[in-house]
Design a protein around this motif. Structure first.
Motif, PDB file in Angstrom:
ATOM      1  N   UNK A   1      54.135  72.170  50.009  1.00 48.24           N
ATOM      2  CA  UNK A   1      54.000  71.510  48.714  1.00 48.24           C
ATOM      3  C   UNK A   1      55.393  71.138  48.215  1.00 48.24           C
ATOM      4  N   UNK A   2      55.532  70.001  47.560  1.00 46.88           N
ATOM      5  CA  UNK A   2      56.842  69.659  46.980  1.00 46.88           C
ATOM      6  C   UNK A   2      57.123  70.553  45.779  1.00 46.88           C
ATOM      7  N   UNK A   3      58.262  71.240  45.788  1.00 42.21           N
ATOM      8  CA  UNK A   3      58.607  72.186  44.729  1.00 42.21           C
ATOM      9  C   UNK A   3      59.920  71.802  44.073  1.00 42.21           C
ATOM     10  N   UNK A   4      60.062  72.169  42.798  1.00 40.33           N
ATOM     11  CA  UNK A   4      61.357  72.064  42.132  1.00 40.33           C
ATOM     12  C   UNK A   4      62.248  73.198  42.623  1.00 40.33           C
ATOM     13  N   UNK A   5      63.514  73.174  42.202  1.00 45.28           N
ATOM     14  CA  UNK A   5      64.445  74.226  42.590  1.00 45.28           C
ATOM     15  C   UNK A   5      64.039  75.581  42.017  1.00 45.28           C
ATOM     16  N   UNK A   6      63.194  75.574  40.983  1.00 49.69           N
ATOM     17  CA  UNK A   6      62.752  76.825  40.379  1.00 49.69           C
ATOM     18  C   UNK A   6      61.325  77.185  40.769  1.00 49.69           C
ATOM     19  N   UNK A   7      60.806  76.566  41.832  1.00 49.65           N
ATOM     20  CA  UNK A   7      59.531  76.985  42.392  1.00 49.65           C
ATOM     21  C   UNK A   7      58.296  76.389  41.753  1.00 49.65           C
ATOM     22  N   UNK A   8      58.449  75.393  40.882  1.00 45.01           N
ATOM     23  CA  UNK A   8      57.289  74.737  40.294  1.00 45.01           C
ATOM     24  C   UNK A   8      56.835  73.587  41.187  1.00 45.01           C
ATOM     25  N   UNK A   9      55.525  73.406  41.308  1.00 45.39           N
ATOM     26  CA  UNK A   9      55.000  72.316  42.125  1.00 45.39           C
ATOM     27  C   UNK A   9      55.247  70.989  41.418  1.00 45.39           C
ATOM     28  N   UNK A  10      55.742  70.019  42.151  1.00 45.91           N
ATOM     29  CA  UNK A  10      55.966  68.682  41.603  1.00 45.91           C
ATOM     30  C   UNK A  10      54.645  67.899  41.628  1.00 45.91           C
ATOM     31  N   UNK A  11      53.794  68.165  40.651  1.00 50.18           N
ATOM     32  CA  UNK A  11      52.494  67.501  40.629  1.00 50.18           C
ATOM     33  C   UNK A  11      52.589  65.985  40.434  1.00 50.18           C
ATOM     34  N   UNK A  12      53.549  65.470  39.656  1.00 51.41           N
ATOM     35  CA  UNK A  12      53.657  64.010  39.573  1.00 51.41           C
ATOM     36  C   UNK A  12      53.856  63.361  40.942  1.00 51.41           C
ATOM     37  N   UNK A  13      54.599  64.040  41.823  1.00 51.88           N
ATOM     38  CA  UNK A  13      54.799  63.513  43.176  1.00 51.88           C
ATOM     39  C   UNK A  13      53.489  63.494  43.955  1.00 51.88           C
ATOM     40  N   UNK A  14      52.675  64.548  43.790  1.00 54.20           N
ATOM     41  CA  UNK A  14      51.372  64.591  44.463  1.00 54.20           C
ATOM     42  C   UNK A  14      50.431  63.535  43.889  1.00 54.20           C
ATOM     43  N   UNK A  15      50.447  63.386  42.556  1.00 49.56           N
ATOM     44  CA  UNK A  15      49.572  62.392  41.927  1.00 49.56           C
ATOM     45  C   UNK A  15      49.950  60.979  42.347  1.00 49.56           C
ATOM     46  N   UNK A  16      51.254  60.717  42.450  1.00 51.04           N
ATOM     47  CA  UNK A  16      51.687  59.369  42.825  1.00 51.04           C
ATOM     48  C   UNK A  16      51.310  59.050  44.270  1.00 51.04           C
ATOM     49  N   UNK A  17      51.279  60.073  45.110  1.00 44.39           N
ATOM     50  CA  UNK A  17      50.830  59.878  46.497  1.00 44.39           C
ATOM     51  C   UNK A  17      49.332  59.604  46.517  1.00 44.39           C
ATOM     52  N   UNK A  18      48.581  60.382  45.725  1.00 41.28           N
ATOM     53  CA  UNK A  18      47.157  60.132  45.522  1.00 41.28           C
ATOM     54  C   UNK A  18      46.323  60.204  46.787  1.00 41.28           C
ATOM     55  N   UNK A  19      45.210  59.479  46.743  1.00 41.38           N
ATOM     56  CA  UNK A  19      44.284  59.437  47.876  1.00 41.38           C
ATOM     57  C   UNK A  19      44.799  58.454  48.914  1.00 41.38           C
ATOM     58  N   UNK A  20      44.791  58.848  50.178  1.00 42.24           N
ATOM     59  CA  UNK A  20      45.277  57.976  51.243  1.00 42.24           C
ATOM     60  C   UNK A  20      44.349  58.113  52.449  1.00 42.24           C
TER      61      UNK A  20
END
Length: 505
Positions: free
Chosen positions: A469-488
């Protein structure tokens, strides 16, 4: 309630007791005063004056602590920047900070230069950079007469939903962090606090001040590695550690080994840990997980004390603060989800606002963006971030609740749930899942598992199986990155696969 006064009192009381270890360097309480004063001297010689802001882009090294304490001694303000910032994000932080000097590790110089930064750039390790006089060649300067509400540091928020905001953190706020979390963890002078989270984050900086307030020892760790974590903890001699929920899950996913119990740790501050991991973590590692609520802008507003914990609960309101739960501005009854709003009754307990924003009035209510439930007995339980509420076909769905259920499947290592657009308006539920190593996870099996624990409308329609999962430097999931990738094309779609029969029940 100032950092220089804290350092001086620590030196007088503790003398040669070790206050800080970073890498191969061990610093006593007495020496910490010398390092702060010496760095203040060096900064002054480099043109830094009272009220100036000095940025840093440095990994977890003792030099960043030297600069933070040196700035406080001099009456200046430290601005530790996220070392992952690049391009527009880094330029925004530098421009917003107003810093005219920056201390940079060599590997980050190119990134700073690419922003067009026009101030003075000091490269860590070079002879031209401010530094501590470890040879004691002359008497360091006396501290400037700072006060409790002077700004000691500007800490930028993670920026997971937009550009980071610079939070104005006064001297007193850090001391209150030390006091509140110290009481929650039951810290005493014999404790050794190990934290490997980055020093541009309030968690790690707060740990430094917990140690200084409680006369304990702070050990600054290297970047988190699940496979090497316990060996580093054992080597540090830690009795207290600091984790985030994602880190707890990663450690639970590691193969069992002798290192699981070859340490002295008895408790861990572990905010945002899923409730179902508390007991398994305690059984395996012998460590009590302690939750609490605090943000860069606040302090430990909600927490618990030793002997009075509840797995899966944040805690109750700590002394010196107030908290309530609201919906559209109105207080809601106990047992009803709503937004947590908090305020400080202590002078300097909260931040003094944001860069570019007016200073908030004393006693202002801060809207946290967290959805919680307060029980009739005063205990608070986290539900989710308000922005993580998914609206699907007239129903509100908690992304956190769906994540909690999916993460209990034996084949799931990590999971993030988020909304994606629906052809029927509102949202569809999507889950990004990292399978446990060696487990052939099938999306349909995961949904069958979830059906017994979730309402039919909360079951994810889309599932992505990812390596990480894409994470910030402090261990939070980068949900905007997942949302922008979306359904593929590679996304598993329950509707396309005909997996709907039991949803109508």
């Amino acid at each position: 309630m100032t950092i220089p006064a804290l350092l001086v009192a620590g030196a007088e009381e503790c003398g040669d007791r070790i206050a800080l270890r970073a890498g191969t360097v061990a610093v006593s309480y007495r020496s910490l005063v010398h390092r702060a004063a010496s760095m203040a001297d060096s900064l002054h010689a480099h043109g830094v004056r009272v009220g100036d802001r000095v940025a840093t882009m440095v990994d977890n090294r003792i030099e960043i602590i030297d600069l933070l304490l040196g700035c406080s001694w001099l009456g200046a303000t430290a601005v530790p920047l996220n070392t992952a910032l690049r391009g527009d994000g880094l330029k925004h932080a530098l421009d917003r900070s107003g810093a005219q000097q920056i201390l940079v590790e060599p590997q980050y110089v190119e990134h700073v230069d690419s922003t067009g930064f026009t101030g003075e750039r000091w490269v860590l390790g070079s002879t031209s950079a401010p530094h501590v006089d470890t040879a004691n060649t002359h008497k360091p300067r006396d501290p400037e007469p700072v006060n409790a509400l002077d700004i000691a540091a500007v800490l930028f928020t993670s920026g997971t939903t937009g550009m980071p905001k610079g939070v104005l953190c006064p001297h007193a706020q850090f001391l209150w962090w030390g006091d509140g979390v110290g009481r929650s963890l039951g810290l005493d002078p014999g404790d050794v606090l190990y934290n490997c989270l980055p020093l541009f984050h309030t968690n790690a900086i707060g740990t430094l001040f917990q140690a200084l307030v409680c006369r304990s020892t702070f050990v600054l760790g290297e970047r988190f590695s699940a496979s090497r974590y316990w060996s580093r903890v054992e080597e540090s001699g830690a009795t207290v550690i600091y984790l985030l929920g994602a880190m707890v899950a990663m450690l639970m996913n590691q193969p069992a080994s002798r290192a699981d119990r070859a340490h002295r740790v008895t408790r861990s501050l572990s905010p945002a840990t899923p409730a179902h991991l508390y007991q398994p973590f305690r059984n395996r590692f012998g460590i009590e997980l302690v939750d609490g609520f605090g943000t860069t802008e606040t302090n430990l507003v909600l927490g618990s004390l030793p002997g009075h914990r509840r797995d899966g609960f944040i805690g109750t309101v700590m002394d010196g603060y107030e908290a309530t739960v609201v919906d559209k501005g109105d207080a809601v009854p106990d047992g009803t989800p709503g937004e947590l709003v908090v305020r400080s009754l202590r002078r300097g307990g909260f931040a003094e606002g944001y860069l570019g924003d007016p200073t908030p009035p004393a006693g202002f209510w801060l809207h946290t963006g967290d959805r919680v439930i307060r029980g009739s007995d005063g205990w608070f339980r986290f539900v989710d971030r308000i922005k993580d509420v998914i609206r699907r076909r007239g129903e509100n769905i908690s992304a956190t609740e769906v994540e909690s259920v999916l993460s209990r499947h034996p084949g799931v290592s990590q999971v993030a749930v988020f909304p994606v657009p629906s052809t029927l308006a509102e949202d569809e539920v999507m889950a990004a899942v990292v399978p446990r190593e060696g487990f052939a996870l099938q999306p349909a099996d995961l949904l069958r598992f979830a059906e017994d624990h979730l309402a039919y409308f909360a079951l994810p329609r889309y599932i992505d199986l990812l390596a990480v999962l894409p994470l910030t430097e402090t261990g939070k999931v980068r949900k905007p990155e997942l949302r922008s990738r979306g359904v593929h094309a590679g996304t598993w779609d329950a509707e396309r696969e005909g997996y709907w029969p039991r949803r109508s029940r």
